[in-house]
Write a protein that holds these residues in place. Structure first.
Motif, mmCIF file in Angstrom:
data_model
loop_
_atom_site.group_PDB
_atom_site.id
_atom_site.type_symbol
_atom_site.label_atom_id
_atom_site.label_comp_id
_atom_site.label_asym_id
_atom_site.label_seq_id
_atom_site.Cartn_x
_atom_site.Cartn_y
_atom_site.Cartn_z
ATOM 1 N N TRP A 117 0.954 -1.244 0.085
ATOM 2 C CA TRP A 117 0.271 0.063 -0.086
ATOM 3 C C TRP A 117 0.886 1.231 -0.208
ATOM 4 O O TRP A 117 0.759 2.025 -0.839
ATOM 5 N N VAL A 118 1.897 1.043 0.856
ATOM 6 C CA VAL A 118 2.829 2.334 0.953
ATOM 7 C C VAL A 118 3.373 2.607 -0.494
ATOM 8 O O VAL A 118 3.494 3.794 -0.844
ATOM 9 N N ALA A 119 3.745 1.640 -1.176
ATOM 10 C CA ALA A 119 4.529 1.586 -2.375
ATOM 11 C C ALA A 119 3.831 2.055 -3.383
ATOM 12 O O ALA A 119 4.211 3.045 -4.361
ATOM 13 N N GLU A 120 2.529 2.163 -3.310
ATOM 14 C CA GLU A 120 1.758 2.327 -4.411
ATOM 15 C C GLU A 120 0.775 3.657 -4.034
ATOM 16 O O GLU A 120 0.661 4.438 -4.796
ATOM 17 N N LYS A 121 0.482 4.014 -2.652
ATOM 18 C CA LYS A 121 -0.292 5.166 -2.450
ATOM 19 C C LYS A 121 0.569 6.149 -1.770
ATOM 20 O O LYS A 121 -0.045 7.260 -1.642
ATOM 21 N N GLU A 125 7.875 10.177 -2.943
ATOM 22 C CA GLU A 125 8.300 8.879 -3.575
ATOM 23 C C GLU A 125 9.367 8.316 -2.719
ATOM 24 O O GLU A 125 9.706 7.213 -2.965
ATOM 25 N N GLY A 126 10.019 9.055 -1.562
ATOM 26 C CA GLY A 126 11.134 8.332 -1.141
ATOM 27 C C GLY A 126 10.594 7.250 -0.190
ATOM 28 O O GLY A 126 11.100 6.414 -0.034
ATOM 29 N N TYR A 127 9.452 7.536 0.360
ATOM 30 C CA TYR A 127 8.632 6.591 1.019
ATOM 31 C C TYR A 127 8.211 5.501 0.171
ATOM 32 O O TYR A 127 8.220 4.115 0.648
ATOM 33 N N GLN A 128 7.525 5.610 -0.846
ATOM 34 C CA GLN A 128 7.450 4.464 -1.960
ATOM 35 C C GLN A 128 8.638 3.774 -2.250
ATOM 36 O O GLN A 128 8.694 2.510 -2.511
ATOM 37 N N ALA A 129 9.965 4.389 -2.376
ATOM 38 C CA ALA A 129 11.114 3.528 -2.720
ATOM 39 C C ALA A 129 11.391 2.723 -1.620
ATOM 40 O O ALA A 129 11.693 1.687 -1.738
ATOM 41 N N LEU A 130 11.203 3.369 -0.320
ATOM 42 C CA LEU A 130 11.860 2.442 0.855
ATOM 43 C C LEU A 130 10.777 1.438 0.950
ATOM 44 O O LEU A 130 11.168 0.045 1.471
ATOM 45 N N ALA A 131 9.447 1.530 0.883
ATOM 46 C CA ALA A 131 8.315 0.400 0.782
ATOM 47 C C ALA A 131 8.685 -0.593 -0.077
ATOM 48 O O ALA A 131 8.566 -2.058 0.252
ATOM 49 N N ARG A 132 9.126 -0.383 -1.370
ATOM 50 C CA ARG A 132 9.569 -1.615 -2.417
ATOM 51 C C ARG A 132 10.539 -2.063 -2.047
ATOM 52 O O ARG A 132 10.723 -3.459 -2.092
ATOM 53 N N LEU A 133 11.672 -1.466 -1.478
ATOM 54 C CA LEU A 133 12.735 -2.172 -0.791
ATOM 55 C C LEU A 133 12.391 -2.946 -0.043
ATOM 56 O O LEU A 133 13.008 -4.229 0.180
ATOM 57 N N ARG A 134 11.734 -2.712 1.041
ATOM 58 C CA ARG A 134 11.427 -3.392 2.094
ATOM 59 C C ARG A 134 10.541 -4.585 1.707
ATOM 60 O O ARG A 134 10.382 -5.803 2.280
ATOM 61 N N GLU A 147 9.290 -12.460 -7.358
ATOM 62 C CA GLU A 147 8.372 -11.294 -6.873
ATOM 63 C C GLU A 147 9.067 -10.225 -6.494
ATOM 64 O O GLU A 147 9.055 -9.063 -6.471
ATOM 65 N N ALA A 148 10.119 -10.876 -5.640
ATOM 66 C CA ALA A 148 11.359 -9.514 -5.164
ATOM 67 C C ALA A 148 11.926 -8.899 -6.450
ATOM 68 O O ALA A 148 12.272 -7.718 -6.443
ATOM 69 N N SER A 149 12.155 -9.685 -7.243
ATOM 70 C CA SER A 149 12.896 -9.089 -8.647
ATOM 71 C C SER A 149 11.908 -8.164 -9.325
ATOM 72 O O SER A 149 12.360 -7.021 -9.631
ATOM 73 N N ALA A 150 10.812 -8.405 -9.328
ATOM 74 C CA ALA A 150 9.821 -7.508 -9.826
ATOM 75 C C ALA A 150 9.693 -6.032 -9.309
ATOM 76 O O ALA A 150 9.612 -5.018 -9.687
ATOM 77 N N GLN A 151 9.931 -6.333 -7.787
ATOM 78 C CA GLN A 151 9.656 -4.898 -6.815
ATOM 79 C C GLN A 151 10.934 -4.103 -7.179
ATOM 80 O O GLN A 151 10.830 -2.916 -7.184
ATOM 81 N N LEU A 152 12.054 -4.925 -7.524
ATOM 82 C CA LEU A 152 13.474 -3.885 -7.560
ATOM 83 C C LEU A 152 13.706 -3.699 -9.150
ATOM 84 O O LEU A 152 14.531 -2.873 -9.272
ATOM 85 N N SER A 153 12.794 -3.806 -10.101
ATOM 86 C CA SER A 153 13.128 -3.759 -11.367
ATOM 87 C C SER A 153 12.213 -2.447 -11.963
ATOM 88 O O SER A 153 12.866 -1.776 -12.920
ATOM 89 N N GLY A 154 11.648 -1.779 -10.885
ATOM 90 C CA GLY A 154 10.954 -0.547 -11.532
ATOM 91 C C GLY A 154 12.195 0.677 -11.141
ATOM 92 O O GLY A 154 13.075 0.571 -10.818
ATOM 93 N N LYS A 155 11.637 1.895 -11.531
ATOM 94 C CA LYS A 155 12.253 2.998 -11.326
ATOM 95 C C LYS A 155 12.569 3.568 -9.954
ATOM 96 O O LYS A 155 11.320 3.654 -9.281
ATOM 97 N N PHE A 156 13.501 3.685 -9.497
ATOM 98 C CA PHE A 156 13.736 4.247 -8.427
ATOM 99 C C PHE A 156 14.458 5.735 -8.167
ATOM 100 O O PHE A 156 15.383 6.109 -9.291
ATOM 101 N N PRO A 157 14.278 6.553 -7.185
ATOM 102 C CA PRO A 157 15.206 7.727 -7.072
ATOM 103 C C PRO A 157 16.690 7.434 -7.267
ATOM 104 O O PRO A 157 17.260 6.320 -6.656
ATOM 105 N N ALA A 158 17.505 8.397 -7.767
ATOM 106 C CA ALA A 158 18.781 7.992 -7.872
ATOM 107 C C ALA A 158 19.542 7.626 -6.634
ATOM 108 O O ALA A 158 20.391 6.716 -6.689
ATOM 109 N N GLU A 159 19.083 8.355 -5.351
ATOM 110 C CA GLU A 159 19.907 7.851 -4.158
ATOM 111 C C GLU A 159 19.774 6.533 -3.837
ATOM 112 O O GLU A 159 20.259 6.230 -2.802
ATOM 113 N N PHE A 160 18.878 5.894 -4.456
ATOM 114 C CA PHE A 160 18.561 4.508 -3.967
ATOM 115 C C PHE A 160 19.260 3.503 -4.663
ATOM 116 O O PHE A 160 19.450 2.119 -4.663
ATOM 117 N N ALA A 161 20.060 3.921 -5.790
ATOM 118 C CA ALA A 161 20.794 2.924 -6.705
ATOM 119 C C ALA A 161 21.565 1.952 -6.008
ATOM 120 O O ALA A 161 21.561 0.843 -6.537
#
Length: 225
Positions: A117-121, A125-134, A147-161
């Motif tokens: 939910w956090v990742a989507e809603k 965008e920083g919280y979204q990125a953290l949610a996807r990582l977690r 499924e984990a790979s799918a979460q990591l394959s999307g676009k992330f802010p540069a600081e999360f690279a």
């Protein structure tokens, strides 16, 4: 002279009447629109303030429930935030906190649902990125590597690279995809600042796979990405 002044005043009055007859209605509507817009904006700001206050109260309830170990209350408070104040920053913050508490307690499905939910809603965008990582970490824990790979394959802010690359390396390592894991760990090692302590853990992961830090340094100097 008095008659001349009276005539001038009469002419001015006639000009004013003519102007108002011509433009009075449009001007009135413009003023109505402007005043209505100001009233709506002030009302919206008051509504935003009220939303933020109520969301903050619920976020504090989540934090208190986490500290007390009351997971039922954690889930209830987060549910209230999601349903009524999902667009607030507080909802994203509380969601991340609740998901960690749920994961620590082994309630993986509840943690996944909250993180998804956090990742989507979440509004940030920083919280979204953290949610996807977690969420990826939870899925790794459950051995749901695709499924984990799918979460990591999307676009992330540069600081999360760097962190994303490290997590991808973990997935590949657990799938016995050694070369892919080494490539991702190299990206992570190169992306982490030298002062970041976590960089040493990435170095250890590379060493465990037979890839020395010198190899990474050499690849960097040779232009390998």
């Amino acid at each position: 002279m008095a008659n001349n002044f009276d005539l001038q005043e009469q002419e001015q009055l006639e000009q004013i009447k003519h102007f108002w007859n011509t433009w009075g209605t449009p001007i009135t509507w413009v003023l109505i629109v402007i005043m209505g817009g100001l009233a709506a904006w002030n009302g919206y700001r008051l509504w935003q303030g009220s939303q933020a206050q109520q969301a903050t109260a619920l976020a504090e309830a989540v934090e208190m429930a986490v500290q007390a170990g009351d997971l039922a209350r954690v889930e209830q408070a987060v549910g209230d935030l999601k349903s009524s104040y999902g667009g607030t920053v507080q909802a994203g913050q509380a969601g991340l906190l609740a998901a960690k508490a749920l994961a620590d307690a082994g309630k993986w499905d509840a943690a996944k649902s909250t993180l998804a939910w956090v990742a989507e809603k979440a509004s940030d965008e920083g919280y979204q990125a953290l949610a996807r990582l977690r969420l990826a970490s939870v899925l790794i824990e459950q051995k749901a590597y695709d499924e984990a790979s799918a979460q990591l394959s999307g676009k992330f802010p540069a600081e999360f690279a760097a962190t994303v690359a490290d997590r991808k390396g973990d997935v590949f390592a657990l799938q016995d995809k050694k070369q892919e894991a080494i490539a991702e760990y190299r990206r992570a090692y190169q992306a982490f600042d030298e002062r970041v302590e976590y960089r040493r853990l990435v170095e250890a992961k590379l060493n465990a796979l037979g890839a020395q830090v010198e190899t990474v340094a050499s690849a960097t100097s040779g232009g390998v990405q």
